[in-house]
Design a protein around this motif. Structure first.
Motif, mmCIF file in Angstrom:
data_model
loop_
_atom_site.group_PDB
_atom_site.id
_atom_site.type_symbol
_atom_site.label_atom_id
_atom_site.label_comp_id
_atom_site.label_asym_id
_atom_site.label_seq_id
_atom_site.Cartn_x
_atom_site.Cartn_y
_atom_site.Cartn_z
ATOM 1 N N LYS A 1 0.847 -1.247 0.022
ATOM 2 C CA LYS A 1 -0.220 -0.022 0.038
ATOM 3 C C LYS A 1 0.859 1.311 -0.056
ATOM 4 O O LYS A 1 0.507 2.269 -0.505
ATOM 5 C CB LYS A 1 -0.924 0.011 1.092
ATOM 6 C CG LYS A 1 -1.691 1.118 1.241
ATOM 7 C CD LYS A 1 -2.751 1.298 2.568
ATOM 8 C CE LYS A 1 -3.447 2.423 2.676
ATOM 9 N NZ LYS A 1 -4.432 2.511 3.882
ATOM 10 N N MET B 1 -3.974 -0.406 -7.241
ATOM 11 C CA MET B 1 -4.257 -0.041 -8.566
ATOM 12 C C MET B 1 -4.186 1.458 -8.287
ATOM 13 O O MET B 1 -5.118 2.185 -8.365
ATOM 14 C CB MET B 1 -5.694 -0.514 -9.129
ATOM 15 C CG MET B 1 -5.622 -0.517 -10.714
ATOM 16 S SD MET B 1 -7.248 -1.111 -11.173
ATOM 17 C CE MET B 1 -8.552 -0.332 -10.533
ATOM 18 N N ASP B 2 -2.827 2.046 -8.630
ATOM 19 C CA ASP B 2 -2.745 3.583 -8.464
ATOM 20 C C ASP B 2 -3.374 3.807 -6.830
ATOM 21 O O ASP B 2 -2.565 3.073 -6.148
ATOM 22 C CB ASP B 2 -3.326 4.344 -9.409
ATOM 23 C CG ASP B 2 -2.990 4.185 -10.812
ATOM 24 O OD1 ASP B 2 -1.891 3.811 -10.793
ATOM 25 O OD2 ASP B 2 -3.832 4.183 -11.716
ATOM 26 N N ASN B 3 -4.273 4.455 -6.811
ATOM 27 C CA ASN B 3 -4.747 4.668 -5.424
ATOM 28 C C ASN B 3 -6.305 4.013 -5.100
ATOM 29 O O ASN B 3 -6.744 4.211 -4.049
ATOM 30 C CB ASN B 3 -5.045 6.144 -5.198
ATOM 31 C CG ASN B 3 -3.874 7.159 -5.387
ATOM 32 O OD1 ASN B 3 -2.898 6.784 -4.828
ATOM 33 N ND2 ASN B 3 -3.837 8.157 -6.107
ATOM 34 N N LYS B 4 -6.389 3.012 -5.815
ATOM 35 C CA LYS B 4 -7.699 2.092 -5.767
ATOM 36 C C LYS B 4 -7.035 0.716 -5.285
ATOM 37 O O LYS B 4 -5.951 0.287 -5.348
ATOM 38 C CB LYS B 4 -8.392 1.986 -6.887
ATOM 39 C CG LYS B 4 -8.922 3.459 -7.205
ATOM 40 C CD LYS B 4 -9.792 3.603 -8.613
ATOM 41 C CE LYS B 4 -10.279 4.729 -9.238
ATOM 42 N NZ LYS B 4 -11.014 4.826 -10.329
ATOM 43 N N TYR C 1 -1.298 -5.618 -11.228
ATOM 44 C CA TYR C 1 -1.588 -4.640 -11.855
ATOM 45 C C TYR C 1 -0.442 -4.081 -12.701
ATOM 46 O O TYR C 1 0.621 -4.057 -12.170
ATOM 47 C CB TYR C 1 -1.811 -3.487 -10.868
ATOM 48 C CG TYR C 1 -2.143 -1.754 -11.675
ATOM 49 C CD1 TYR C 1 -3.324 -2.049 -12.520
ATOM 50 C CD2 TYR C 1 -1.736 -0.878 -11.258
ATOM 51 C CE1 TYR C 1 -3.440 -0.668 -13.201
ATOM 52 C CE2 TYR C 1 -1.924 0.346 -11.954
ATOM 53 C CZ TYR C 1 -2.732 0.327 -12.836
ATOM 54 O OH TYR C 1 -3.087 1.598 -13.656
ATOM 55 N N ALA D 1 0.801 -0.900 -14.672
ATOM 56 C CA ALA D 1 0.543 0.608 -14.573
ATOM 57 C C ALA D 1 0.674 1.002 -15.969
ATOM 58 O O ALA D 1 0.244 1.879 -16.390
ATOM 59 C CB ALA D 1 1.114 1.113 -13.437
ATOM 60 N N SER D 2 1.737 0.197 -16.828
ATOM 61 C CA SER D 2 2.115 0.804 -18.165
ATOM 62 C C SER D 2 1.066 1.024 -19.112
ATOM 63 O O SER D 2 1.041 1.748 -19.911
ATOM 64 C CB SER D 2 3.416 0.051 -18.517
ATOM 65 O OG SER D 2 2.763 -1.483 -18.779
ATOM 66 N N GLN E 1 -2.247 0.011 -17.898
ATOM 67 C CA GLN E 1 -3.656 -0.113 -17.047
ATOM 68 C C GLN E 1 -4.628 -1.204 -17.397
ATOM 69 O O GLN E 1 -5.455 -1.116 -17.586
ATOM 70 C CB GLN E 1 -4.456 1.037 -17.333
ATOM 71 C CG GLN E 1 -3.709 2.399 -16.891
ATOM 72 C CD GLN E 1 -4.834 3.662 -17.057
ATOM 73 O OE1 GLN E 1 -5.569 3.910 -18.104
ATOM 74 N NE2 GLN E 1 -4.789 4.752 -15.993
#
Length: 315
Positions: free
Chosen positions: A67, A110-113, A154, A156-157, A159
């Motif tokens: 986190k 997942m980013d901030n989720k 996840y 991120a590159s 999504q």
């Protein structure tokens, strides 16, 4: 027939040359195999630098993600809770109820989720982590209980989410002896029609030099339960390394940790010690490459192990 034997011998020789052992145990058994294109494994995987003993709530820990701010998010496979675990305080600091009871196998930032994965392929997108109870949005991916989805990562590159299947790789019988990793597009809410990455059980058997009895026992299950098939390796967790971008795939069944490059090519195979990893189910990284692996406790406490990142130093 003689020609076929020569082909099999040639394949075996190729694996002997390409993969080399990086360590051996007391019984002189190879514990780590590296591709010629991957000469250094950056973790002492059977020698954790720190061990975190978990409370009874996480005895059956089944998922793990980082986190931030020295905190991990954990999930167990019985309740619809996400647990926040502070590695500095060595305790659970928050519990968030997001769904009814179910066989939840993975959790991922997942980013901030936050998103959780159930074994029947459904995703749960959690809206708010600031309260003890949060609403979640359940989404069908197209995978089901026969696929037995256990790993979630996840990317991120682009999504997308990587979903690793412990069970059936694809309805096509040609995929019977494979393990599959699918890619789910968050933007389009769609799953790749075919696996994005395939793990070949036969290739692992050759690399590990499994004896004839083990191979025979594994193959006995074929036709009895197609979703189980070969027991050489069954993915239980997956994570993308934040620096190398390599894909780490953990297997409780088989007690292995695989490393794949972003294209899905096998770079390393690590044997896990059963005494340390009775049932490894979760894996994640911090941004600096520190590795965490969780294991269910079975009759004992669940644990989270920390492994320091040791990259090759360039001159």
């Amino acid at each position: 027939m003689p020609c076929l034997k020569k082909v099999k011998l040639l394949i075996l020789l190729v694996f002997v040359v390409v993969f080399s052992a990086c360590s051996k145990n007391k019984k002189n058994k190879q514990t780590c195999f590296l591709s010629e294109n991957y000469t250094h494994f950056p973790y002492r995987i059977n020698q954790p630098s720190r061990t975190y003993i978990l409370s009874k709530e996480l005895r059956e820990i089944s998922g793990l993600t980082y986190k931030g701010d020295h905190k991990l998010l954990c999930i167990n496979d019985e309740q619809g809770y996400v647990f926040e675990y502070d590695i500095q305080k060595r305790k659970i600091t928050q519990r968030i109820k997001f769904a009814k009871k179910g066989d939840f196998e993975a959790v991922e930032m997942m980013d901030n989720k936050v998103v959780a994965l159930r074994s029947d392929g459904k995703l749960y997108f959690i809206n708010d982590m600031s309260h003890s109870k949060s609403e979640s949005i359940k989404v069908k991916t197209g995978l089901g209980s026969k696929n037995d989805t256990e790993g979630l990562a996840y990317d991120a590159s682009n999504q997308t989410l990587l979903i690793a299947c412990k069970g059936l790789a694809h309805k096509d019988s040609s995929y019977m002896d494979k393990r599959a990793i699918y890619r789910y597009s968050i933007k389009d809410s769609s799953l790749s029609k075919y696996p994005d990455i395939l793990i070949d059980q036969g290739e692992l058997e050759t690399i590990l030099n499994l004896d004839a009895y083990t191979k025979f026992s594994n193959k006995l299950l074929k036709g009895i339960n197609p979703s189980k098939g070969n027991l050489t390796f069954q993915p239980s967790a997956i994570a993308i390394h934040p620096i190398s971008r390599n894909i780490y795939v953990l297997g409780s069944v088989g007690k292995l940790l695989l490393v794949l490059n972003p294209q899905g090519e096998l770079l390393a195979v690590n044997r896990l010690k059963r005494k340390i990893f009775p049932q490894p189910e979760g894996i994640c990284f911090t941004p600096d490459g520190t590795l965490f692996i969780s294991t269910e406790g079975k009759m004992m406490s669940g644990k989270i192990y920390q492994f320091d990142y040791k990259p090759v130093l360039k001159n």
